[in-house]
Scaffold this motif. Structure first.
Motif, PDB file in Angstrom:
ATOM      1  N   PHE A   1       0.875  -1.182   0.000  1.00 48.33           N
ATOM      2  CA  PHE A   1       0.000   0.000   0.000  1.00 48.33           C
ATOM      3  C   PHE A   1       0.909   1.228   0.000  1.00 48.33           C
ATOM      4  CE2 PHE A   1      -2.176   3.475   2.166  1.00 48.33           C
ATOM      5  CZ  PHE A   1      -3.386   3.512   1.494  1.00 48.33           C
ATOM      6  N   THR A   2       0.523   2.204  -0.786  1.00 46.43           N
ATOM      7  CA  THR A   2       1.299   3.446  -0.840  1.00 46.43           C
ATOM      8  C   THR A   2       0.350   4.627  -0.854  1.00 46.43           C
ATOM      9  OG1 THR A   2       2.904   2.311  -2.227  1.00 46.43           O
ATOM     10  CG2 THR A   2       3.082   4.691  -2.121  1.00 46.43           C
ATOM     11  N   LYS A   3       0.742   5.665  -0.146  1.00 46.39           N
ATOM     12  CA  LYS A   3      -0.026   6.913  -0.203  1.00 46.39           C
ATOM     13  C   LYS A   3       0.973   8.059  -0.044  1.00 46.39           C
ATOM     14  CE  LYS A   3      -3.647   9.411   2.245  1.00 46.39           C
ATOM     15  NZ  LYS A   3      -4.458   9.433   3.452  1.00 46.39           N
ATOM     16  N   GLY A   4       0.821   9.085  -0.803  1.00 44.27           N
ATOM     17  CA  GLY A   4       1.787  10.191  -0.752  1.00 44.27           C
ATOM     18  C   GLY A   4       3.152   9.698  -1.212  1.00 44.27           C
ATOM     19  N   ASP A   5       4.197  10.266  -0.628  1.00 44.89           N
ATOM     20  CA  ASP A   5       5.554   9.889  -1.023  1.00 44.89           C
ATOM     21  C   ASP A   5       6.409   9.852   0.243  1.00 44.89           C
ATOM     22  OD1 ASP A   5       8.110   9.637  -1.897  1.00 44.89           O
ATOM     23  OD2 ASP A   5       8.012  11.271  -3.359  1.00 44.89           O
ATOM     24  N   VAL A   6       6.749   8.655   0.683  1.00 43.92           N
ATOM     25  CA  VAL A   6       7.479   8.562   1.951  1.00 43.92           C
ATOM     26  C   VAL A   6       8.864   9.183   1.861  1.00 43.92           C
ATOM     27  CG1 VAL A   6       6.309   6.609   3.062  1.00 43.92           C
ATOM     28  CG2 VAL A   6       8.124   6.166   1.430  1.00 43.92           C
ATOM     29  N   GLN A   7       9.501   9.110   0.691  1.00 42.70           N
ATOM     30  CA  GLN A   7      10.861   9.673   0.603  1.00 42.70           C
ATOM     31  C   GLN A   7      10.822  11.186   0.822  1.00 42.70           C
ATOM     32  OE1 GLN A   7      13.206   7.739   1.014  1.00 42.70           O
ATOM     33  NE2 GLN A   7      12.034   5.898   0.516  1.00 42.70           N
ATOM     34  N   THR A   8       9.855  11.828   0.197  1.00 41.20           N
ATOM     35  CA  THR A   8       9.688  13.267   0.428  1.00 41.20           C
ATOM     36  C   THR A   8       9.375  13.522   1.895  1.00 41.20           C
ATOM     37  OG1 THR A   8       8.762  13.387  -1.784  1.00 41.20           O
ATOM     38  CG2 THR A   8       8.407  15.304  -0.379  1.00 41.20           C
ATOM     39  N   GLY A   9       8.520  12.681   2.447  1.00 46.72           N
ATOM     40  CA  GLY A   9       8.150  12.827   3.865  1.00 46.72           C
ATOM     41  C   GLY A   9       9.360  12.698   4.766  1.00 46.72           C
ATOM     42  N   PHE A  10      10.183  11.697   4.516  1.00 54.69           N
ATOM     43  CA  PHE A  10      11.382  11.522   5.354  1.00 54.69           C
ATOM     44  C   PHE A  10      12.323  12.717   5.198  1.00 54.69           C
ATOM     45  CE2 PHE A  10      10.686   6.692   4.975  1.00 54.69           C
ATOM     46  CZ  PHE A  10      10.025   6.647   6.197  1.00 54.69           C
ATOM     47  N   ALA A  11      12.407  13.238   3.953  1.00 50.73           N
ATOM     48  CA  ALA A  11      13.295  14.380   3.716  1.00 50.73           C
ATOM     49  C   ALA A  11      12.815  15.611   4.491  1.00 50.73           C
ATOM     50  CB  ALA A  11      13.361  14.679   2.224  1.00 50.73           C
ATOM     51  N   GLU A  12      11.494  15.732   4.630  1.00 54.48           N
ATOM     52  CA  GLU A  12      10.947  16.899   5.345  1.00 54.48           C
ATOM     53  C   GLU A  12      10.977  16.731   6.853  1.00 54.48           C
ATOM     54  OE1 GLU A  12       7.003  17.149   3.793  1.00 54.48           O
ATOM     55  OE2 GLU A  12       7.657  18.042   1.886  1.00 54.48           O
ATOM     56  N   ALA A  13      11.223  15.501   7.301  1.00 50.70           N
ATOM     57  CA  ALA A  13      11.169  15.242   8.749  1.00 50.70           C
ATOM     58  C   ALA A  13      12.403  15.798   9.447  1.00 50.70           C
ATOM     59  CB  ALA A  13      11.068  13.741   8.987  1.00 50.70           C
ATOM     60  N   ASP A  14      12.248  16.138  10.727  1.00 47.90           N
ATOM     61  CA  ASP A  14      13.409  16.560  11.523  1.00 47.90           C
ATOM     62  C   ASP A  14      14.204  15.343  11.999  1.00 47.90           C
ATOM     63  OD1 ASP A  14      12.879  19.304  11.347  1.00 47.90           O
ATOM     64  OD2 ASP A  14      11.345  19.126  12.917  1.00 47.90           O
ATOM     65  N   ALA A  15      13.512  14.239  12.140  1.00 47.91           N
ATOM     66  CA  ALA A  15      14.203  13.013  12.558  1.00 47.91           C
ATOM     67  C   ALA A  15      13.489  11.828  11.947  1.00 47.91           C
ATOM     68  CB  ALA A  15      14.200  12.902  14.082  1.00 47.91           C
ATOM     69  N   VAL A  16      14.258  10.794  11.621  1.00 48.65           N
ATOM     70  CA  VAL A  16      13.682   9.571  11.066  1.00 48.65           C
ATOM     71  C   VAL A  16      14.163   8.409  11.934  1.00 48.65           C
ATOM     72  CG1 VAL A  16      13.580   8.035   9.069  1.00 48.65           C
ATOM     73  CG2 VAL A  16      13.633  10.517   8.726  1.00 48.65           C
ATOM     74  N   TYR A  17      13.228   7.623  12.425  1.00 47.72           N
ATOM     75  CA  TYR A  17      13.584   6.502  13.308  1.00 47.72           C
ATOM     76  C   TYR A  17      13.232   5.194  12.616  1.00 47.72           C
ATOM     77  CZ  TYR A  17      13.765  10.282  16.690  1.00 47.72           C
ATOM     78  OH  TYR A  17      14.059  11.441  17.331  1.00 47.72           O
ATOM     79  N   ASP A  18      14.179   4.288  12.652  1.00 53.82           N
ATOM     80  CA  ASP A  18      14.027   3.006  11.961  1.00 53.82           C
ATOM     81  C   ASP A  18      14.221   1.916  13.014  1.00 53.82           C
ATOM     82  OD1 ASP A  18      14.060   0.857  10.260  1.00 53.82           O
ATOM     83  OD2 ASP A  18      15.657   1.626   8.951  1.00 53.82           O
TER      84      ASP A  18
END
Lengths: 155, 764
Positions: free
Chosen positions: B166-183
């Motif tokens: 399932f995909t909605k929006g663009d996660v790569q753009t979202g991660f780029a806009e985030a202040d922090a990304v947790y994996d």
């Protein structure tokens, strides 16, 4: 080889024939067709087969029928007096202590043995007395409440 | 103001259950009944080279010995991949290799032990990650040929039973806009349903018409009838499924288990019925389990805690056959985003065959698993950003009219109130008891949402008999949650009679109408709506009859608790008197009701988005836990759980409390006590002495809180309860442990050994 024994079941004196290896649970369910007593594991771990023998709770899967000779067995079918439920049975309904109901007979009989000995048990005492019966529906809280509500009122 | 909705009417089945009169499947006795035993595979993966049943056939009292070659059919509600009895190949320890029917269970067991099998072992795989490797042994080479719904896409030549994305929006753009990304990666273990009544079934074949009658405590009698009919090439009107009371199911009785074996045997006994009861060892090693899963989630977040993107990669441990796994993991995968507004989403979910006991539906249907990962990571994000865990959730969580991931506008969203009330009840933000010796106190909180199977159908019939007494015919199974009582209350409210006078017999697919199943917390809403519709028709006809007998306009009549009153006149008669006059020579009135939300505006999704993700209603729940951790032993004691559930309008508060309180106990048990010990797929702890369940001694203080966000399409505003109830318990406990000792457990179960090992690394 079957041997005759005499025992009392729910206040009725009866003669039955049992194999030496027949358990009390097998006698009750398969021989006497009192299917209110349930088998949950057959190894004494779950407590759903509990009946009262001379007033004490016993895992009927762990007791040989032959050892019940001359003793008095109470199953869940022996608790109500005609249409009138035993106070614990009524309390289990009223307090919502029954869900799937498979453990209810064993819980009620264990509680009866407790209240007969200690009419006003603490919560901790109830937990200890009933902890030998597993309830996967997780009705424990309401079962404790039902036992407390069935405790005879001090006069 | 309603008379019967919102009241703790004592359950209709209470009296039968406390007197031992209630008949469960294990209690069914029929004339000439035979008893079954099976020989189970001792190998995780092997070819059956030779199977010699002559030793079993020669035991006096044996009436049938059946192998896969004798009964070469396969079944499976979603993917037809499972033989009734293994056919030349076994894929897990415990698979049925041959079955025996005999005069007694002891004879059947003795005969089964005399069957000789020669296996040729095949390479086996026990971990779903290893099963994804290019050189992994393959369980189902013929996967592409299995009949299955197009919804369940597989990857032939691999062990991937189904893959969903399932995909909605663009996660790569979202991660780029985030202040922090947790994996982070989490693991949730398999657990056993462990109903106190083990799996059992009775089947009888009719040599005259080729049909079968099956007695079962399955939660979906009509679906079992359909699955059997499809597998055997029979019309459903030749496969009758009769329900008994169920000694607990929790999802584990939602496929053909014991039913498959007794049906196969019954075909060879000349019409004699065959009964099978699983031993507890079989229940723990050869029934079904919850799906274990590796859950990797990556979340992008702004400094202020706003969630902006999440991607997830989920690997589910299927065990040997599909069962309900394709749907369980789909529901789970689409809930990995939690009850939160996140604009950019991506998930890949793979369900992977392994040579282990079959995983199936388990209370929560995939949502319990993903809630573990989602909520544990929410806590970790809160900690990393220095934001209060409750505040972080409140900032992002769904509110009324928010849209679900597919664009469905969500109605009746009581989530915020569940968070606030659970937090308040646990004393969130107030000082905790100080450390005492090795004991440390902590609090944690977790929340969840769950949809219901949508769109699904429920039908019912209501009868008012010649004396005015009412019977409700439904195929909803009384699995212990009080389904029959809740439906009787809805019927009583709608018709105008006392619910305790309504008869709700156990179902019979030849005599009670279709309903999808007693699953997914759907009965109160779906069957409740069907009952309400049938009830309105019955009420109208009763009042018409009353008008005819009392010679007045039915529009001036009303009925409460069976007493009929006329506007401006007062009470005129009882339903019994009226019906006795209407039907002096007998008779009855019968009305049908059905409900299915298909086509409802409420399910509308965004263009291009799957409407299948829409839910007829959404349930929300928050659990807050307080625990005490012993830093010397690693033992965790749960002291209190405040469990707030938005169930819509409450039909019966006592039944609802039972679901909530019971699920807390199950959740604690799953989280802290239960774990399969396996050796190459063999369950080593197959007794209740070794597979521990919570007992009464483990009971914490439980406060059940009911939040009532009334649903516009629910019967009297009701939604549902029960299924989402287990999900938030594990992450709430894990959060409380972190709060107490600063240790974060990411793989379940939480054991004293894991706590001590973690404390050694980072002593508190």
């Amino acid at each position: 080889m079957k041997k005759p024994i005499e025992l009392t079941v729910n206040d009725e004196l009866m003669q039955v024939e049992v194999e030496p290896q027949t358990t009390l649970l097998e006698l009750i369910r398969d021989g006497l067709h009192l299917t209110g007593t349930k088998e949950g594991c057959g190894m004494g771990d779950c407590g759903t087969c509990i009946v009262l023998v001379d007033g004490k709770p016993v895992n009927s899967c762990l007791m040989l029928a032959a050892d019940a000779r001359g003793r008095s067995v109470t199953t869940i079918e022996g608790l109500a007096k005609g249409a009138e439920l035993h106070p614990l049975q009524q309390s289990f309904i009223d307090q919502g202590a029954v869900q799937c109901g498979f453990c209810s007979p064993a819980m009620i009989l264990s509680a009866k043995a407790l209240l007969d000995e200690d009419p006003h048990p603490t919560e901790e005492t109830i937990k200890r007395a009933l902890s030998g019966v597993l309830c996967r529906c997780g009705s424990y809280k309401k079962i404790i409440a039902a036992v407390q509500a069935a405790s005879p009122k001090e006069s | 103001m309603e008379t019967w909705i919102g009241r703790s009417v004592p359950r209709l089945d209470g009296r039968e259950k406390v007197t031992g009169q209630a008949v469960y499947t294990v209690d069914v006795e029929l004339p000439n009944m035979l008893h079954a035993a099976v020989l189970r595979s001792t190998r995780p993966h092997a070819r059956i080279v030779d199977l010699d049943v002559s030793g079993a056939q020669s035991v006096p009292g044996v009436k049938a010995v059946v192998t896969g070659r004798d009964f070469p059919y396969t079944h499976g509600g979603m993917i037809k991949d499972q033989p009734f009895i293994a056919f030349d190949r076994v894929r897990y320890v415990g698979e049925v290799v041959a079955a025996v029917a005999a005069e007694t269970e002891a004879i059947a067991q003795e005969a089964a032990a005399r069957i000789r099998v020669r296996y040729e072992d095949l390479a086996a795989v026990f971990d779903p990650k290893e099963a994804l490797a290019a050189d992994a042994p393959i369980l189902h080479e013929g996967m592409a040929d299995y009949p299955h719904s197009p919804l369940y896409e597989n990857i032939p030549g691999t062990n991937v039973c189904t893959i969903r994305t399932f995909t909605k929006g663009d996660v790569q753009t979202g991660f780029a806009e985030a202040d922090a990304v947790y994996d982070d990666e989490f693991y949730i273990h398999a657990v056993a349903h462990t109903p106190m009544e083990t799996h059992a079934a009775v089947a009888q074949h009719s040599p005259a018409d080729g049909g079968y009658t099956v007695w079962s405590s399955s939660d979906g009698p009509h679906r079992r009838s359909k699955e059997l009919a499809e597998a055997l090439g029979l019309p459903v009107n030749k496969v009758r499924v009769l329900s008994t009371y169920s000694g607990g199911g929790f999802g584990g009785k939602g496929t053909l288990v014991a039913e498959a074996t007794v049906v196969a045997l019954a075909a060879f006994t000349g019409g004699r019925p065959v009964k099978m009861i699983f031993s507890r060892e079989e229940e723990l090693s050869a029934a079904q389990t919850r799906h274990a899963a590796y859950l990797r989630i990556k979340t992008g977040v702004k400094k202020d805690g706003t969630l902006v993107a999440r991607s997830a990669d989920l690997i589910w441990d299927k065990g040997a056959y599909a069962s309900k796994g394709p749907d369980v993991t789909y529901r789970g995968a689409m809930t990995i985003f939690g009850p939160y507004r996140i604009p950019n989403l991506e998930v890949r979910s793979r369900l992977v065959y392994t040579n282990k006991q079959i995983a199936g539906a388990y209370r929560g249907y995939g949502v319990t698993q993903v809630t573990w990962a989602c909520e544990a990571q929410m806590d970790m994000i809160a900690q990393r950003l220095g934001i209060d865990p409750v505040a972080l959730r409140l900032k992002n969580c769904y509110v009324e009219n928010d849209t679900f991931i597919n664009g469905q506008v969500m109605k009746a969203v009581g989530l915020t109130e569940t968070l606030q009330r659970a937090a308040r009840e646990i004393g969130w933000g107030t000082p905790k008891a100080a450390a005492s010796g090795p004991l440390r106190r902590g609090r944690g909180i977790a929340t969840t949402l769950k949809g219901t199977a949508t769109p699904t159908e429920s039908q019912c019939v209501i009868i008012a008999a010649m004396d005015g007494s009412v019977t409700l015919l439904t195929s909803a199974v009384e699995v212990g949650a009080g389904q029959h009582t809740a439906l009787a209350q809805i019927a009583a409210e709608t018709i105008g009679v006392d619910p305790t006078t309504i008869n709700v017999p156990n179902s019979d697919t030849f005599n009670t109408p279709y309903q999808f199943g007693t699953t997914s917390s759907r009965v109160t809403f779906h069957d409740g709506n069907a009952v309400r519709r049938a009830g309105e028709r019955i009420r109208k006809r009763i009042l018409e009859i009353a008008g005819e007998i009392l010679q007045t306009d039915p529009g001036r009549l009303s009925m409460v608790n069976g007493r009929i009153s006329e506007e401006g006149v007062g009470e005129r008669a009882g339903i019994k008197e009226v019906f006795s006059q209407k039907f002096p020579r007998g008779g009855m009135i019968v009305e049908h009701g059905s409900y299915c939300p298909a086509g409802s505006e409420l399910l509308k999704a965004d263009p291009g988005m799957p409407q299948g993700l829409s839910s007829a209603f959404w349930m929300f729940a928050t659990h807050a836990a307080e625990v005490e951790v012993d830093v010397e032993t690693g033992i965790v004691k749960v002291l209190k759980v405040a469990a707030a559930h938005d169930v819509g309008r409450v039909v019966n508060p006592q039944l609802c409390e039972q679901q909530i309180e019971g699920s807390v106990v199950m959740g604690i048990s799953n989280t802290l006590m239960e774990e399969f010990k396996l050796d190459r797929g063999r369950v080593l702890n197959n007794t209740l002495a070794d597979y521990k369940l919570a007992t009464m001694m483990d009971l914490p203080e439980i406060v059940a809180i009911m939040v009532e966000a009334g649903h516009p399409e629910g019967p009297y505003g009701a939604k549902g309860a029960g299924e989402p109830a287990v999900a938030p318990t594990a992450p709430a406990i894990a959060g409380a442990i972190f709060d107490a000792i600063g240790v974060r457990i990411t793989d379940l179960p939480i054991t004293p050994e894991k706590i001590r090992a973690a404390l050694k690394k980072a002593p508190c």
